[in-house]
Design a protein around this motif. Sequence first.
Motif, mmCIF file in Angstrom:
data_model
loop_
_atom_site.group_PDB
_atom_site.id
_atom_site.type_symbol
_atom_site.label_atom_id
_atom_site.label_comp_id
_atom_site.label_asym_id
_atom_site.label_seq_id
_atom_site.Cartn_x
_atom_site.Cartn_y
_atom_site.Cartn_z
ATOM 1 N N LEU A 115 -7.844 -8.645 19.516
ATOM 2 C CA LEU A 115 -9.273 -8.941 19.413
ATOM 3 C C LEU A 115 -9.683 -9.777 20.614
ATOM 4 O O LEU A 115 -8.880 -10.535 21.155
ATOM 5 N N PHE A 141 -12.510 -9.531 11.422
ATOM 6 C CA PHE A 141 -11.435 -8.547 11.282
ATOM 7 C C PHE A 141 -11.106 -8.331 9.800
ATOM 8 O O PHE A 141 -10.977 -7.190 9.339
ATOM 9 N N ARG A 170 -12.195 -4.685 9.122
ATOM 10 C CA ARG A 170 -11.044 -3.790 9.238
ATOM 11 C C ARG A 170 -10.211 -3.717 7.973
ATOM 12 O O ARG A 170 -9.622 -2.691 7.670
#
Length: 186
Positions: free
Chosen positions: A18, A127, A131
Amino acid sequence: QRVILVESMTAPLPIPTLETARLILRGPVMGDAQPWVDFVETDRAEFVGGPNLGLAKGWRGFAHAAGMWMLRGYGSFIFALKSDPGRPLGMTGPWHPLDWPEKELGWTIWSAAAEGKGEAATAARRFAYDRLGWTTAVSYIDARNTRSIALAERLGCTLDPQAEAPATEADRTTLVYRHPAPEALA
């Protein structure tokens, strides 16, 4: 007590990298073990079992963090400045040991100079929500850890006195800070 767990028999996904405006967040590598061990020898590690853990316990703690990626498919990212990616400043990310009541977003800041910005934890939370599909997250914080409490509050977290905290030593009080829901951050 024996626990039998069956979550998935598939291999975890590769650890993503990231980026924020200033930072890179990546998976742990062997070269990060020594900076972690150096950190847990200091007073800054008071709320993660230190100081003075020594090499053996320090190594086990680092391996535990790194192993979360293999076993859960997520874990703590090591973060560093883009301008100096080989010098880790700390770790942050989604975290969920088997005996903890909820999924946590945790952090340890190894360098005082990196403290208080929230940039890495914000990226790790995004995230977890985007995700991993998390719909909630907490941060478990020792009641004496004023720096982590301040960071949680900067991230928009609120104290959740109804939430269960993991078991800790008798002399510690763990507070549960609830992160804003994903839709509140949109």
